[in-house]
Scaffold this motif. Structure first.
Motif, PDB file in Angstrom:
ATOM      1  N   ARG A 182      42.785  35.115  20.180  1.00 11.96           N
ATOM      2  CA  ARG A 182      42.864  35.969  21.806  1.00 11.96           C
ATOM      3  C   ARG A 182      44.240  36.452  21.983  1.00 11.96           C
ATOM      4  O   ARG A 182      44.128  37.288  22.841  1.00 11.96           O
ATOM      5  CB  ARG A 182      42.675  34.616  22.645  1.00 11.96           C
ATOM      6  N   ASP A 183      45.311  35.985  21.516  1.00 12.39           N
ATOM      7  CA  ASP A 183      46.620  36.740  21.455  1.00 12.39           C
ATOM      8  C   ASP A 183      46.570  38.155  20.816  1.00 12.39           C
ATOM      9  O   ASP A 183      47.148  38.930  21.310  1.00 12.39           O
ATOM     10  CB  ASP A 183      47.838  35.925  20.973  1.00 12.39           C
ATOM     11  N   PHE A 184      46.113  38.000  19.566  1.00 12.53           N
ATOM     12  CA  PHE A 184      46.028  39.104  18.793  1.00 12.53           C
ATOM     13  C   PHE A 184      45.479  40.608  19.333  1.00 12.53           C
ATOM     14  O   PHE A 184      45.978  41.356  19.160  1.00 12.53           O
ATOM     15  CB  PHE A 184      45.512  38.815  17.452  1.00 12.53           C
ATOM     16  N   MET A 185      44.238  40.160  19.814  1.00 12.10           N
ATOM     17  CA  MET A 185      43.349  41.093  20.454  1.00 12.10           C
ATOM     18  C   MET A 185      43.921  41.851  21.631  1.00 12.10           C
ATOM     19  O   MET A 185      43.647  43.011  21.691  1.00 12.10           O
ATOM     20  CB  MET A 185      41.816  40.780  20.441  1.00 12.10           C
ATOM     21  N   ARG A 186      44.629  41.330  22.244  1.00  9.17           N
ATOM     22  CA  ARG A 186      45.178  41.907  23.680  1.00  9.17           C
ATOM     23  C   ARG A 186      46.664  42.396  23.447  1.00  9.17           C
ATOM     24  O   ARG A 186      47.065  42.963  24.334  1.00  9.17           O
ATOM     25  CB  ARG A 186      45.315  40.675  24.639  1.00  9.17           C
ATOM     26  N   ASP A 187      47.249  42.428  22.125  1.00 12.81           N
ATOM     27  CA  ASP A 187      48.644  42.607  21.887  1.00 12.81           C
ATOM     28  C   ASP A 187      48.696  44.060  21.390  1.00 12.81           C
ATOM     29  O   ASP A 187      48.405  44.277  20.164  1.00 12.81           O
ATOM     30  CB  ASP A 187      49.378  41.768  20.930  1.00 12.81           C
ATOM     31  N   ILE A 193      43.006  47.332  13.628  1.00 10.67           N
ATOM     32  CA  ILE A 193      42.333  46.767  12.772  1.00 10.67           C
ATOM     33  C   ILE A 193      42.269  45.224  13.151  1.00 10.67           C
ATOM     34  O   ILE A 193      41.223  44.437  13.316  1.00 10.67           O
ATOM     35  CB  ILE A 193      42.238  46.880  11.318  1.00 10.67           C
ATOM     36  N   THR A 194      43.238  44.645  13.202  1.00 11.12           N
ATOM     37  CA  THR A 194      43.438  43.244  13.496  1.00 11.12           C
ATOM     38  C   THR A 194      42.971  42.985  14.844  1.00 11.12           C
ATOM     39  O   THR A 194      42.482  41.896  15.085  1.00 11.12           O
ATOM     40  CB  THR A 194      45.093  42.806  13.461  1.00 11.12           C
ATOM     41  N   ARG A 195      43.284  43.784  15.874  1.00 12.70           N
ATOM     42  CA  ARG A 195      42.607  43.752  17.194  1.00 12.70           C
ATOM     43  C   ARG A 195      41.257  43.635  17.423  1.00 12.70           C
ATOM     44  O   ARG A 195      40.914  42.744  17.945  1.00 12.70           O
ATOM     45  CB  ARG A 195      43.488  44.786  17.995  1.00 12.70           C
ATOM     46  N   THR A 196      40.673  44.502  16.579  1.00 12.01           N
ATOM     47  CA  THR A 196      39.159  44.780  16.702  1.00 12.01           C
ATOM     48  C   THR A 196      38.341  43.446  15.716  1.00 12.01           C
ATOM     49  O   THR A 196      37.437  42.861  16.265  1.00 12.01           O
ATOM     50  CB  THR A 196      38.643  46.182  16.098  1.00 12.01           C
ATOM     51  N   VAL A 197      38.937  43.233  14.730  1.00 12.95           N
ATOM     52  CA  VAL A 197      38.557  42.104  13.946  1.00 12.95           C
ATOM     53  C   VAL A 197      38.498  40.817  14.776  1.00 12.95           C
ATOM     54  O   VAL A 197      37.794  40.043  14.952  1.00 12.95           O
ATOM     55  CB  VAL A 197      39.111  41.919  12.722  1.00 12.95           C
ATOM     56  N   SER A 198      39.725  40.735  15.576  1.00 14.54           N
ATOM     57  CA  SER A 198      39.918  39.326  16.341  1.00 14.54           C
ATOM     58  C   SER A 198      38.980  39.281  17.440  1.00 14.54           C
ATOM     59  O   SER A 198      38.387  38.469  18.050  1.00 14.54           O
ATOM     60  CB  SER A 198      41.549  39.378  16.718  1.00 14.54           C
TER      61      SER A 198
END
Length: 307
Positions: A182-187, A193-198
């Motif tokens: 939840r933190d990764f996808m908003r950062d 790629i990390t944000r989309t995967v998250s």
């Protein structure tokens, strides 16, 4: 031959209706909000050299004197490898979960919404596992896995775990990863790629968490104190192995760090320990409320910084 009273049959029917109500709700959610990561993730996009692999505050060395001494390039490299290691642990446990789910519904009526959602969840987890593996490959990172003996010991768990143990254990893996992502996808500091995967994982995992929580409660209705004590202990062991496997020691080597120094810094890093407790807080609160936190398992949960 076992006989049941009218009250017992009525209770079984109520439980079956509740399961199907949950299954129908979650199937409807799946129809509205499901993703194909092979399509949704831009796997051909370049990897920005100046973005972290995950939110740096979740890194095992963040807040330490060693982190302060690291170059920005080392920090980026470490977060990319730690993100892949966390995803690798998630992939490992999702493979265990898929086998437990199949065993759990093997004897159930496939016409029920309960079984159909279980099969839908297995399909989700197959895509998630592929997505995690593909993201590590995209970043050029090895396939990090738990230690060999943990990997082998898990064979026994996935073979025999059932009921509240299987679903309760699942929560420790799913919810801590959910809190992180939840933190990764908003950062904005994190790789696209990390944000989309998250985002994909958080969206679809919300259904799985609801399913696991409700099944944990239902399975406990027929348990006895001795059985609960056994579940408490094995849950503590399971949580310990999951949490201590999140960051593979080889991540430090990949970032050009002294592995022994980095492990010591991690073991003394109160910031990281607080983040783990934050990630486990919802699971611990829920399991404690249903009587599955206690006994010797508390020692292991403290050692793993879950409580």
């Amino acid at each position: 031959m076992e006989t049941r009273t009218d009250d017992e049959w009525a209770a079984r029917l109520v439980k079956a209706r509740e399961r199907d109500d949950t299954g129908n709700r979650l199937l409807a959610s799946s129809a509205k909000m499901s993703y194909d990561p092979l399509v949704e993730v831009d796997w051909d996009a370049p990897i920005p050299a100046d973005l972290y692999g995950m939110t740096p505050e979740w890194c095992s060395l963040y807040g330490t004197e060693l982190w302060d001494r690291m170059t920005e390039e080392q920090r980026i490299t470490l977060t990319i490898h730690e993100a892949a290691s966390i995803a690798g642990t998630g992939l490992w446990f999702e493979m265990i979960l898929m086998q437990m789910l199949l065993r759990d519904v093997y004897d159930h009526d496939p016409s029920t919404a309960h079984v159909q959602f279980a099969l839908t969840e297995i399909a989700d987890e197959c895509r998630h596992s592929t997505m995690f593996a593909k993201s590590a490959t995209k970043f050029g990172v090895p396939s990090y896995r738990p230690k060999w003996w943990i990997h082998q010991a898990a064979r026994a768990f996935k073979t025999v775990a059932s009921g509240s143990l299987a679903y309760g254990g699942t929560l420790f893996a799913e919810e801590v990863l959910d809190m992180m992502q939840r933190d990764f996808m908003r950062d904005d500091r994190v790789q696209p790629i990390t944000r989309t995967v998250s985002k994909i994982h958080v969206t679809e995992e919300a259904r799985h968490i609801r399913f696991a929580r409700e099944e944990t409660v239902r399975r406990l209705e027929d348990s006895n104190p001795i059985g609960r004590a056994g579940v408490q202990l094995v849950l503590g062991v399971t949580a310990y192995f999951i949490l201590t496997s999140l960051v593979n020691d080889k991540c430090y080597e990949a970032a050009g760090l002294d592995v022994r120094e980095a492990k010591k810094a991690r073991s003394e890093n109160e910031h990281y320990h607080r983040k783990l407790r934050e990630g486990c807080s919802k699971t611990v609160e829920f399991l404690d409320a249903v009587g599955l936190i206690g006994g010797p398992a508390k020692f292991l949960l403290r050692r793993a910084h879950a409580i």
